[in-house]
Design an enzyme around this catalytic site. Sequence first.
Site, PDB file in Angstrom:
ATOM      1  N   LYS A  93       0.950  -1.206  -0.076  1.00  0.00           N
ATOM      2  CA  LYS A  93      -0.039  -0.043  -0.090  1.00  0.00           C
ATOM      3  C   LYS A  93       0.895   1.208  -0.157  1.00  0.00           C
ATOM      4  CE  LYS A  93      -3.944  -2.228   2.107  1.00  0.00           C
ATOM      5  NZ  LYS A  93      -3.514  -3.461   2.608  1.00  0.00           N
TER       6      LYS A  93
HETATM    7  O1  LIG Z   1      -9.309  -3.256   1.526  1.00  0.00           O
HETATM    8  C1  LIG Z   1      -8.329  -4.177   1.741  1.00  0.00           C
HETATM    9  C2  LIG Z   1      -7.048  -4.073   1.384  1.00  0.00           C
HETATM   10  C3  LIG Z   1      -6.034  -4.943   2.043  1.00  0.00           C
HETATM   11  N1  LIG Z   1      -6.460  -5.880   2.845  1.00  0.00           N
HETATM   12  C4  LIG Z   1      -5.406  -6.992   3.339  1.00  0.00           C
HETATM   13  O2  LIG Z   1      -6.053  -8.319   2.927  1.00  0.00           O
HETATM   14  C5  LIG Z   1      -5.523  -9.141   4.254  1.00  0.00           C
HETATM   15  C6  LIG Z   1      -7.134  -9.843   4.611  1.00  0.00           C
HETATM   16  O3  LIG Z   1      -6.711 -10.479   5.631  1.00  0.00           O
HETATM   17  P1  LIG Z   1      -7.910 -11.577   6.087  1.00  0.00           P
HETATM   18  O4  LIG Z   1      -7.064 -12.396   7.271  1.00  0.00           O
HETATM   19  O5  LIG Z   1      -8.235 -12.554   4.988  1.00  0.00           O
HETATM   20  O6  LIG Z   1      -9.192 -11.001   6.544  1.00  0.00           O
HETATM   21  C7  LIG Z   1      -4.730  -8.399   5.038  1.00  0.00           C
HETATM   22  O7  LIG Z   1      -3.356  -8.458   4.705  1.00  0.00           O
HETATM   23  C8  LIG Z   1      -5.336  -6.838   4.760  1.00  0.00           C
HETATM   24  O8  LIG Z   1      -4.303  -5.770   5.106  1.00  0.00           O
HETATM   25  C9  LIG Z   1      -7.861  -5.894   3.341  1.00  0.00           C
HETATM   26  O9  LIG Z   1      -8.283  -6.709   4.172  1.00  0.00           O
HETATM   27  N2  LIG Z   1      -8.787  -4.908   2.792  1.00  0.00           N
END
Ligand SMILES: O=c1ccn([C@@H]2O[C@H](COP(=O)(O)O)[C@@H](O)[C@H]2O)c(=O)[nH]1
Length: 309
Positions: free
Chosen positions: A105
Amino acid sequence: MINRLVEKIEQMEAPIVVGLDPMLSYMPKHILKKAYDEKGENLEGVAEAIWQYNKGIIDATYDLVPAVKPQIAMYEQFGLEGMSAFKRTVDYSKEKGLVVIGDVKRGDIGSTSEAYATGHLGKVMIGGKEYRGFDEDFITVNPYLGSDGIHPFIDVCKEEEKGLFILVKTSNPSSGEFQDQLIDEKPLYELVGKKVAEWGELHMGSSYSYIGAVVGATYPEMGKILRKLMPRTYILVPGYGAQGGKAEDLVHYFNKDGLGAIINSSRGIIAAYKQKGYEKFGEEGYADASRQAVIDMREDLRKAWMASK
Ligand SMILES: O=c1ccn([C@@H]2O[C@H](COP(=O)(O)O)[C@@H](O)[C@H]2O)c(=O)[nH]1
């Protein structure tokens, strides 16, 4: 790289990214103990544990999924040692043939974006020799500084045949505070989505652009609108599983060809052994549990897609 990602998704019939977000609380005790015995109960020990944990998951899933998404924050919190585990994870994933999406990001004023782009996607010349930094295949980028913060990333992507996933509508509960604000009666995320499609035209692969978008699984109605606004944009979709996104909500993130979206799950896969239905694997079997979680996710997405036909 977008062509390779699309090919791998088609080959594996799995529009799935394994999110490598290692947290100490997920780490099986046997891995932590071994790493601490070898390297000490310190940052080096933690970094070794992260690496061993990730390696187990990569080895157990690389033949099922096209891509992994290491989340840099989970490594950065452990300083240089954590960052070295990040780099080891990127390199090993590539060795195993996986496409690597660095969830970093980044995004800043132009000159700073240029340095971020070089560090994550490009190369530097020192003393006539070429050196690469983290060298992911794609990274996530924050567009809210505007075009001059994005173009340096696109320039490096063109040079290196790499790609971006630009934040459009994020999955978190308060994402609407700013992203849903109306400008000329249109929500900001729609304006950003249109801009991403426009930037995408600057760097096209065969059928999809190298410049993708991030749209959270937790806002399916918005996902449906954005899919139409960005027909040739690949959408990286976080929020499935742990954040409540369901397979049936995701069918509209795909195009009619069954392509156009790739769904991330981090905790749902890497910490599956702690979840209901996976108890039989136990801590020692955490990697096998993550493999089973990928198989279950693939089936869940497939069923939802078939039911939508
Ligand atoms: O909008 C967003 C952007 C990035 N993320 C990232 O994805 C993963 C989600 O993790 P889970 O454990 O599957 O919930 C995490 O690295 C976030 O920083 C997001 O969730 N939403």
